[in-house]
Scaffold this active site. Structure first.
Site, mmCIF file in Angstrom:
data_model
loop_
_atom_site.group_PDB
_atom_site.id
_atom_site.type_symbol
_atom_site.label_atom_id
_atom_site.label_comp_id
_atom_site.label_asym_id
_atom_site.label_seq_id
_atom_site.Cartn_x
_atom_site.Cartn_y
_atom_site.Cartn_z
ATOM 1 N N THR A 11 17.110 21.876 47.897
ATOM 2 C CA THR A 11 16.786 23.169 47.451
ATOM 3 C C THR A 11 16.851 23.272 46.150
ATOM 4 O O THR A 11 15.815 23.998 45.788
ATOM 5 C CB THR A 11 17.811 24.003 48.250
ATOM 6 O OG1 THR A 11 18.023 23.878 49.920
ATOM 7 C CG2 THR A 11 17.605 25.667 48.059
ATOM 8 N N LYS A 100 29.531 22.174 42.981
ATOM 9 C CA LYS A 100 30.997 22.531 42.772
ATOM 10 C C LYS A 100 31.894 21.880 43.344
ATOM 11 O O LYS A 100 32.892 21.780 42.741
ATOM 12 C CB LYS A 100 30.979 23.987 43.300
ATOM 13 C CG LYS A 100 30.423 24.218 44.846
ATOM 14 C CD LYS A 100 29.087 24.834 45.027
ATOM 15 C CE LYS A 100 28.927 24.788 46.240
ATOM 16 N NZ LYS A 100 27.724 25.570 46.775
ATOM 17 N N GLY A 182 18.169 31.678 57.358
ATOM 18 C CA GLY A 182 18.380 30.697 56.164
ATOM 19 C C GLY A 182 19.336 31.061 55.175
ATOM 20 O O GLY A 182 19.201 30.300 54.154
ATOM 21 N N GLU A 185 24.157 27.736 56.255
ATOM 22 C CA GLU A 185 24.109 26.220 56.754
ATOM 23 C C GLU A 185 24.352 26.090 58.158
ATOM 24 O O GLU A 185 24.978 26.938 58.735
ATOM 25 C CB GLU A 185 24.978 25.388 56.029
ATOM 26 C CG GLU A 185 25.251 25.286 54.511
ATOM 27 C CD GLU A 185 24.212 24.673 53.877
ATOM 28 O OE1 GLU A 185 23.556 23.750 54.358
ATOM 29 O OE2 GLU A 185 24.025 25.022 52.703
ATOM 30 N N LYS A 200 34.824 27.240 43.395
ATOM 31 C CA LYS A 200 34.314 28.322 42.353
ATOM 32 C C LYS A 200 35.375 28.887 41.492
ATOM 33 O O LYS A 200 35.239 28.625 40.113
ATOM 34 C CB LYS A 200 33.159 29.143 43.257
ATOM 35 C CG LYS A 200 32.039 28.399 43.592
ATOM 36 C CD LYS A 200 31.140 29.307 44.418
ATOM 37 C CE LYS A 200 29.685 28.618 44.848
ATOM 38 N NZ LYS A 200 29.241 29.283 45.776
HETATM 39 N N1 HSE Z 1 26.843 28.153 50.279
HETATM 40 C C1 HSE Z 1 26.880 28.788 48.968
HETATM 41 C C2 HSE Z 1 26.878 30.346 48.947
HETATM 42 C C3 HSE Z 1 25.615 28.376 48.046
HETATM 43 O O1 HSE Z 1 26.562 30.974 50.126
HETATM 44 O O2 HSE Z 1 27.245 31.139 48.092
HETATM 45 C C4 HSE Z 1 25.709 28.604 46.597
HETATM 46 O O3 HSE Z 1 26.724 27.757 45.934
#
Ligand code: HSE
Length: 404
Positions: A11, A100, A182, A185, A200
């Site tokens: 992506t 990250k 989408g 995941e 984060k």
């Molecule tokens: N899975 C992460 C989110 C993607 O939903 O924020 C971006 O880091």
């Protein structure tokens, strides 16, 4: 011409190639030289995709090519991204990443290698997708001592909680819809359990305070236990439930956590909905500043990676990282921090309030539409350890959520 290699054509990696192609001219004007993707590394083949012409499967080809000055690492996961990044830096190539997990786990070491080799390890895209928050803290908010960073740092969970709020749906249904569209995941554990936001906030806190915050020290709760009923109570209080990442530095004491939290309309994060992210920074001179934008997605995240590529390209042979203190900050044990709590319990106030007050002192009770068998109450500020002891002595606890 500056040659680049992109590791991982998923992506974000494919987004980076697209950003570099689409904005080739304006990027070249900013750098003063053209940037060109010489290689894309992926295990897969992409028949029919123009990337086929520059696709390689063996990382050594990239590593041994002295023309490649910048490596974009968009593989995700710690291995083999860690080895590949380390080898690139040791070979004198700058690395820009959206990863990250890797930054939270090995960022300090990789930045140190970059410094020794006079190259750069940059990770703007690892937090807040396309929001330029790391550069803002390192290059714009330099007159301030930053003492607080909080935010909505995960798009998937923010989408799910927004759906639950607007549609009254239960967590499982909102998650299924997020997956269908989408936004989540197939294995959404890192998002819904808060692990992604935890990494984060550890990265952002490290940048904000100039000392390392270890993500394993950050108390983390996800959103899987939030029920539609909790959202109804939040609405009755004029609040919403968000997955809030929070850290504060008070002298040498740093507290940090990721938890669901009830926030009201006076909080700038209240109106941050869907997959959007926002980071609220408090500086000792500035006061509050909020950075809002697309927190995930191919092109927004790629935009942040490519901005790092531009910064590397403009600084050949020069490490531009802001020096840190080299320390790892100690985090105040979570049990010693204080919060107010919303507690949802079975029964009704007439029968239960005396017992609740005997445990928690004065509380505010909360009623919500369509809830006859339960009610809520909000405590005053209470230490986590004390709250845990008291709540263990209360029957019929359906949920408890911190209140900002
Ligand atoms: N899975 C992460 C989110 C993607 O939903 O924020 C971006 O880091």
């Amino acid at each position: 011409m500056i040659k680049i290699a992109v590791l991982g054509y998923g992506t974000v990696g494919s987004g980076a190639v697209k950003v570099l192609q689409t904005n080739r001219e304006s990027i070249a004007r900013r750098v003063g030289e053209e940037l060109c993707v010489k290689y894309v590394l992926d295990l897969r083949d992409f028949p029919g995709d123009p990337v086929e012409e520059i696709l390689v499967h063996d990382y050594k080809e990239i590593l041994k090519d002295p023309e490649v000055r910048i490596v974009v690492e968009t593989m995700g996961g710690v291995n083999p991204a860690y080895d590949f990044s380390k080898l690139a830096l040791q070979a004198g190539k700058s690395v820009c990443t959206s990863n990250k997990e890797l930054v939270a786990q090995h960022g300090v070491e990789l930045m140190q290698i970059a410094k020794e080799k006079n190259v750069n390890y940059m990770f703007e895209a690892s937090c807040g997708g396309g929001i330029p928050i790391i550069r803002a803290m390192n290059e714009a908010l330099t007159a301030d001592v930053i003492d607080e960073v909080s935010g909505i740092l995960n798009g998937t969970t923010n989408y799910i909680l927004t759906k639950m709020t607007l549609e009254g749906s239960e967590f499982g249904d909102a998650l299924a819809e997020a997956q269908k569209n989408g936004y989540a995941e197939r294995n959404p554990e890192a998002d819904i359990e808060g692990y992604d936001a935890c990494r984060k906030i550890a990265i952002l806190s490290s940048v904000a305070y100039g000392s390392h915050v270890d993500f394993t020290d950050v108390y983390t709760e996800g959103i899987t236990k939030i029920k539609a009923a909790d959202i109804r109570y939040a609405a009755a209080m004029g609040k919403v439930i968000k997955l809030l990442a929070f850290s504060r530095k008070d002298g040498n004491a740093v507290s940090a956590r990721v938890t669901p939290a009830l926030i009201g309309p006076d909080d700038p994060l209240y109106a941050v909905n869907d997959v959007f992210n926002a980071v609220l920074v408090h500086g000792n001179m500035l006061g509050d500043a909020m950075f809002y934008g697309s927190g995930a997605g191919s092109l927004p995240t790629a935009s942040a990676v490519v901005a790092d590529v531009v910064a590397c390209a403009k600084n050949p042979g020069r490490n531009v990282a802001v020096p840190g203190t080299g320390e790892t900050l100690e985090i105040v044990p979570f049990e010693e921090t204080e919060s107010r709590f919303f507690v949802r319990v079975s029964g009704n106030p007439a029968e239960r309030l005396d017992g609740i007050k005997a445990l928690f002192g004065e509380v505010e009770t909360v009623a919500a539409d369509g809830t006859e068998d339960d009610f809520g109450f909000v405590t005053g500020l209470i230490e986590e350890r004390v709250f845990a002891e008291k709540i263990a002595g209360l029957d019929g606890v359906l949920n408890r959520i911190r209140v900002m």
